[in-house]
Scaffold this motif. Structure first.
Motif, PDB file in Angstrom:
ATOM      1  N   UNK A 109       0.835  -1.188   0.000  1.00 32.50           N
ATOM      2  CA  UNK A 109       0.000   0.000   0.000  1.00 32.50           C
ATOM      3  C   UNK A 109       0.876   1.247   0.000  1.00 32.50           C
ATOM      4  N   UNK A 110       0.513   2.236  -0.817  1.00 30.96           N
ATOM      5  CA  UNK A 110       1.252   3.479  -0.902  1.00 30.96           C
ATOM      6  C   UNK A 110       0.274   4.656  -0.934  1.00 30.96           C
ATOM      7  N   UNK A 111       0.623   5.779  -0.328  1.00 28.15           N
ATOM      8  CA  UNK A 111      -0.271   6.938  -0.383  1.00 28.15           C
ATOM      9  C   UNK A 111      -0.223   7.660  -1.727  1.00 28.15           C
ATOM     10  N   UNK A 112       0.844   7.420  -2.502  1.00 25.43           N
ATOM     11  CA  UNK A 112       1.005   8.124  -3.770  1.00 25.43           C
ATOM     12  C   UNK A 112      -0.096   7.745  -4.763  1.00 25.43           C
ATOM     13  N   UNK A 113      -0.799   8.729  -5.248  1.00 29.77           N
ATOM     14  CA  UNK A 113      -1.849   8.496  -6.234  1.00 29.77           C
ATOM     15  C   UNK A 113      -3.238   8.381  -5.643  1.00 29.77           C
TER      16      UNK A 113
ATOM     17  N   UNK B 212      -6.528  10.033 -10.590  1.00 30.90           N
ATOM     18  CA  UNK B 212      -6.697   9.062 -11.674  1.00 30.90           C
ATOM     19  C   UNK B 212      -5.610   7.990 -11.660  1.00 30.90           C
ATOM     20  N   UNK B 213      -4.518   8.241 -10.944  1.00 32.93           N
ATOM     21  CA  UNK B 213      -3.461   7.241 -10.839  1.00 32.93           C
ATOM     22  C   UNK B 213      -3.861   6.086  -9.928  1.00 32.93           C
ATOM     23  N   UNK B 214      -4.991   6.223  -9.256  1.00 35.64           N
ATOM     24  CA  UNK B 214      -5.518   5.134  -8.431  1.00 35.64           C
ATOM     25  C   UNK B 214      -6.456   4.251  -9.247  1.00 35.64           C
ATOM     26  N   UNK B 215      -6.269   4.270 -10.574  1.00 36.85           N
ATOM     27  CA  UNK B 215      -7.041   3.409 -11.458  1.00 36.85           C
ATOM     28  C   UNK B 215      -6.112   2.469 -12.209  1.00 36.85           C
TER      29      UNK B 215
ATOM     30  N   UNK C  25      -7.316   1.684   0.801  1.00 35.74           N
ATOM     31  CA  UNK C  25      -7.561   1.441   2.217  1.00 35.74           C
ATOM     32  C   UNK C  25      -7.144   2.683   3.006  1.00 35.74           C
ATOM     33  N   UNK C  26      -7.873   2.975   4.053  1.00 33.01           N
ATOM     34  CA  UNK C  26      -7.508   4.070   4.948  1.00 33.01           C
ATOM     35  C   UNK C  26      -6.822   3.464   6.167  1.00 33.01           C
ATOM     36  N   UNK C  27      -5.578   3.858   6.396  1.00 29.34           N
ATOM     37  CA  UNK C  27      -4.778   3.330   7.498  1.00 29.34           C
ATOM     38  C   UNK C  27      -4.354   4.497   8.381  1.00 29.34           C
ATOM     39  N   UNK C  28      -4.760   4.430   9.644  1.00 28.60           N
ATOM     40  CA  UNK C  28      -4.455   5.522  10.579  1.00 28.60           C
ATOM     41  C   UNK C  28      -4.896   6.874  10.038  1.00 28.60           C
ATOM     42  N   UNK C  29      -6.046   6.864   9.378  1.00 29.97           N
ATOM     43  CA  UNK C  29      -6.621   8.104   8.887  1.00 29.97           C
ATOM     44  C   UNK C  29      -6.070   8.605   7.569  1.00 29.97           C
ATOM     45  N   UNK C  30      -5.177   7.846   6.938  1.00 31.59           N
ATOM     46  CA  UNK C  30      -4.573   8.273   5.680  1.00 31.59           C
ATOM     47  C   UNK C  30      -4.890   7.277   4.579  1.00 31.59           C
ATOM     48  N   UNK C  31      -5.222   7.790   3.370  1.00 35.20           N
ATOM     49  CA  UNK C  31      -5.593   6.925   2.258  1.00 35.20           C
ATOM     50  C   UNK C  31      -4.399   6.311   1.550  1.00 35.20           C
ATOM     51  N   UNK C  32      -4.538   5.038   1.182  1.00 36.54           N
ATOM     52  CA  UNK C  32      -3.476   4.311   0.486  1.00 36.54           C
ATOM     53  C   UNK C  32      -4.050   3.553  -0.704  1.00 36.54           C
TER      54      UNK C  32
END
Length: 238
Positions: free
Chosen positions: A121-125, A129-132, A142-149
């Motif tokens: 899991x990475x927060x980048x994107x 649209x890079x999350x496609x 997934x949201x981990x500790x309040x941050x999207x990945x």
């Protein structure tokens, strides 16, 4: 006796199949294994998927491979530059596929392949649209500790082409400055790695603490001459 020295680029690249995924080292023009790319053009493999930092410069190197019509898809971070006219023409005419990957993700996806990591899991994107996926479907998030990945998968290669500075017959490699870039992670991510070197040294001549890519990850090495420049010097890192 282990001897990974090839007599020629053609010998080192023999048997590269159509449809192979080829990882090509380099950052811009630094560390591009031009002799191996030219050899791949001569070898004739088609329908390739190429993974590189960019989509080629001018008309030589990676751009020449694209221009020869050998590449079906390119996976890179910087497809467009001032002199990326070959890629631009192919992409606009629908003759090549593009998978755009942020540079940090590209490096980590290659590293993950070599390390045996199944996914990460990475927060980048995240949230862009890079999350496609290339087909337009959404990647797992997934949201981990309040941050999207975003979930990303490794990039495995059938063949890696890298440029090093020195090597020995076991395939141990050291690089020159910025020419190091993606070469080390690509070497670990591919089933077969071919490297060019400017100098072949005797076993034991390389300081073990300075070896960047151990011979375990290298299939063949080829010695090539340095390319002289118009100013009378030599291109070392390019």
């Amino acid at each position: 006796m282990i001897n990974k020295l090839a007599n020629s680029v053609a010998e080192a690249l023999a048997g590269t199949p159509d449809g192979a995924t080829v990882l090509i080292g380099g950052f811009g023009t630094a560390g591009i294994p031009n002799e191996l790319i030219d050899g791949l053009i001569e070898q004739g493999a088609r329908e390739l998927t190429v993974v590189n930092n960019n989509a080629g410069n001018g008309d030589s190197g990676l751009a020449a491979l694209l221009k020869a019509g050998r590449v079906r898809k390119i996976v890179c971070s910087f497809p467009r530059q001032a002199d990326s006219h070959v890629f631009d023409a192919l992409y606009r005419s629908g003759r090549i596929e593009l998978e755009l990957v942020p540079q940090g993700n590209l490096a980590e996806r290659l590293r993950a392949a070599g390390a045996g990591v199944g996914a990460f899991f990475t927060p980048t994107g995240y949230g862009t649209d890079l999350a496609k996926n290339p087909d337009g479907s959404a990647k797992e998030t997934r949201v981990i500790n309040g941050k999207g990945y975003v979930l990303e998968y490794p990039i495995h290669g059938d063949l890696a082409l890298v440029k090093a500075e020195r090597g020995d017959r076991w395939g141990n490699l050291v690089y020159r400055k910025a020419a190091r870039n993606f070469g080390p992670v690509m070497a670990t991510a591919a089933k077969r790695t071919v490297a060019t070197v400017h100098e072949v040294v005797e076993l034991g001549a390389l300081d073990p603490e300075s070896i960047v890519t151990p011979g375990l990850h290298v299939s063949r090495i080829v010695r090539v001459e340095r390319v002289a420049t118009a100013a009378g010097g030599f291109k070392n890192a390019a």
